[in-house]
Design an enzyme around this catalytic site. Structure first.
Site, mmCIF file in Angstrom:
data_model
loop_
_atom_site.group_PDB
_atom_site.id
_atom_site.type_symbol
_atom_site.label_atom_id
_atom_site.label_comp_id
_atom_site.label_asym_id
_atom_site.label_seq_id
_atom_site.Cartn_x
_atom_site.Cartn_y
_atom_site.Cartn_z
ATOM 1 N N ASP A 173 0.841 -1.200 0.000
ATOM 2 C CA ASP A 173 0.000 0.000 0.000
ATOM 3 C C ASP A 173 0.873 1.247 0.000
ATOM 4 O O ASP A 173 2.041 1.207 -0.400
ATOM 5 C CB ASP A 173 -0.958 -0.026 1.198
ATOM 6 C CG ASP A 173 -2.310 0.592 0.858
ATOM 7 O OD1 ASP A 173 -2.400 1.832 0.847
ATOM 8 O OD2 ASP A 173 -3.266 -0.162 0.612
ATOM 9 N N HIS A 213 -3.480 5.644 3.855
ATOM 10 C CA HIS A 213 -4.354 4.657 3.223
ATOM 11 C C HIS A 213 -4.064 3.238 3.688
ATOM 12 O O HIS A 213 -4.991 2.442 3.945
ATOM 13 C CB HIS A 213 -4.217 4.761 1.700
ATOM 14 C CG HIS A 213 -5.180 3.920 0.930
ATOM 15 N ND1 HIS A 213 -4.863 2.672 0.438
ATOM 16 C CD2 HIS A 213 -6.460 4.143 0.545
ATOM 17 C CE1 HIS A 213 -5.893 2.172 -0.216
ATOM 18 N NE2 HIS A 213 -6.874 3.048 -0.165
ATOM 19 N N SER A 391 -11.009 -0.427 -1.973
ATOM 20 C CA SER A 391 -9.790 -0.555 -1.165
ATOM 21 C C SER A 391 -10.060 -1.259 0.158
ATOM 22 O O SER A 391 -9.167 -1.890 0.720
ATOM 23 C CB SER A 391 -9.197 0.826 -0.863
ATOM 24 O OG SER A 391 -8.567 1.366 -1.984
#
Length: 541
Positions: A173, A213, A391
């Protein structure tokens, strides 16, 4: 878990800020290598070797590290070697463009995979237009993640003791800021289940100072805060890798992903979870088109399939482009051997932003779906909030897969993939929005049990339980797939009286024990089609 000590070539860690010309040079061979197929322990961990052995995957030439002498020659010619790729047999180098022809003239050089920007922020960079973030931190009552677990049957899975324990997951990520200090991850870090971290963008071990994220994504799998949030596999172990540079969008990030996958493979990862996708880049000339979603074009797609060929289950978010002109899945979701994941809301309905399939060659894409609307996530500020996006759907599926891997350690990665797909809520009628639908642990668990039975028998037909006692059904499994997929079944008593007859078009069937066959005794079960006929005695107790 002890960290593996492996050959890991990450050379040239000088300042990225001055990098100008970066090339992925491919080599012709691995002749003269210092390593051999007969001694894999010199470049693969025992866990990586065991994973291959369990799945009957041979150690191959692309497992061998690149030839060290080739790297030395490159350096002598003025190149700085940043990464090496054993799978593609090459090296990522930085060199003045005027000296590139010298490198390409070496007799061991095959050519270029590509030329790459260093991916740093600049006047022409754009900040991830194709990776939308819909997160909004809010406070929740206790147990806010309950519905996303229940949707997949992951609550039942964990109640049965399957939390992903012993399963190694690689999360690729944009970074995992403040993760060691978050309440939801205290068990993860206190139990030393983060096996390794590495930032492939900045070439450093610290991944806890980058973009948020990855922290969100990790929480969907690993969170373990009783009464507030649980991930789908809170007992798993992790490799945390930063491969995404959020300040720009270049194909170098695909290279980072490839190198991270090779590293994860060498350590012995079981599952790779990635909530990244690539279609638009800084500079339109490198953008992918729908015609390239063929499973063989994008570098990250090829890397994902190579990882799958090593017995790793790869799970990727489908993308958030459903409302955009692009609208389709983004690489690596077009890879043919992975699971790409769409988003649904809490009612199991398709989320309009979720990217669509199929692949350009007509394969079902995405394959499955999970909650991606108001998904419960943890943020770096130690709040439990919500976010929208595929996601977050992908790591939820990753945790489900980890629990199934723990429950059935002898399944191959492709068998596990197949079971997850077949357990989907619309497995009989897959579409280009949700694929095979929302998978479920109990359905997958039963299918995995059936798969184990098939693998352990030489019989054409299995009938169980037999004798049958205190049950409303007898289960019938056609273990020999060569017999076809449509069958006739009849149940008779020993006097020849037919009590039950059915036609079924699958290899697994549950025979209801009707009132006529309730009495204790022996019965004859006949199964046949144009290819065979077989009769089994069953006993009702």
């Amino acid at each position: 878990m002890q960290k593996a000590l492996l050959l890991f070539i990450l050379l040239g860690c000088s300042s990225l800020a001055t990098a100008q010309n970066r090339y992925f040079v491919l080599f012709k061979d691995k002749a003269g290598s210092n390593f051999s197929l007969e001694k894999p322990s010199e470049y693969l961990s025992s866990r990586a070797i065991e994973r291959r052995n369990k799945q009957n995957i041979s150690i191959s030439t692309n497992d061998l590290p690149v030839n060290q002498s080739y790297l030395e020659i490159l350096k002598e010619g003025g190149a700085e070697v940043l990464f090496t790729s054993k799978w593609l047999n090459g090296a990522v180098i930085e060199i003045d463009k005027n000296d590139l022809n010298t490198v390409l003239g070496y007799d061991f050089v095959k050519g270029l995979e590509g030329e790459y920007s260093n991916g740093l922020e600049g006047p022409n960079a754009r900040r991830k237009p194709n990776t939308k973030d819909y997160s909004y931190p809010v406070f929740f009552d206790a147990g806010a993640s309950t519905d996303q677990l229940q949707m997949l049957g992951a609550d039942v899975m964990q109640n049965q003791g399957f939390t992903g324990k012993g399963v190694l997951i690689g999360v690729f990520d944009s970074g995992f800021p403040n993760a060691p200090n978050l309440d939801v991850f205290q068990n993860l870090f206190n139990e030393d289940r983060v096996v390794e971290t590495y930032d492939f963008v900045n070439q450093e071990e610290n991944v806890f100072n980058d973009h948020y994220h990855g922290t969100h994504v990790l929480s969907c799998i690993a969170a373990d805060l009783e009464g507030q949030m649980k991930g789908t596999a809170p007992g798993a172990s992790f490799l945390l890798y930063t491969t995404e540079n959020v300040f720009s969008e270049t194909r170098m990030e695909e290279v980072n992903w490839l190198i991270a996958a090779e590293r994860a493979d060498s350590i012995g990862v079981d599952i790779i979870s990635t909530s990244l996708g690539y279609s638009n880049f800084d500079g339109k000339e490198q953008d992918y088109t729908y015609s390239t979603l063929d499973g063989n074009t994008a570098l990250i797609t090829r890397a994902a399939d190579l990882a799958a060929s090593k017995g790793i289950l790869v799970i990727a978010s489908a993308g958030n482009e459903g409302n955009d002109p692009w609208k389709f899945i983004t690489p690596p979701s077009d890879a043919d051997s992975i699971i790409s994941v769409a988003a649904v809301n809490s009612d199991g309905q398709y989320a309009a932003f979720s990217s669509l399939g199929p692949s350009v060659d007509g394969r079902i894409k995405p394959e499955v779906a999970a909650k991606g609307v108001a998904t419960t996530i943890a943020s770096p500020n130690n709040l439990i909030g919500a976010g929208n996006g595929t996601s977050y759907a992908a790591p939820l599926i990753t945790g489900l897969a980890a629990g199934l891997r723990q429950a059935f350690p002898d399944l191959t990665a492709m068998e596990l993939r197949d079971i997850i797909l077949k357990s989907g809520s619309q497995a009989g009628q897959p579409d280009d929005k949700l694929g095979y639908g929302i998978p479920n642990f109990l359905r997958a668990y039963e299918m995995a049990n059936i798969q184990s039975l098939i693998s352990s028998t030489d019989e054409n037909i299995l009938v169980f339980p037999n004798p049958a006692e205190n049950t409303d059904f007898i289960k019938v499994l056609i273990a020999n797939e060569e017999l076809g997929n449509s069958f006739e079944l009849s149940l008779s008593n020993l006097s020849g009286q037919e009590l039950y007859r059915e036609t079924f078009k699958r290899n697994y069937f549950e025979l209801p024990l009707l009132q006529e066959v309730r009495p204790t005794g022996t019965y004859l079960l006949k199964i046949w089609n144009e290819n065979f006929s077989e009769t089994k005695r069953i006993f009702i107790e």
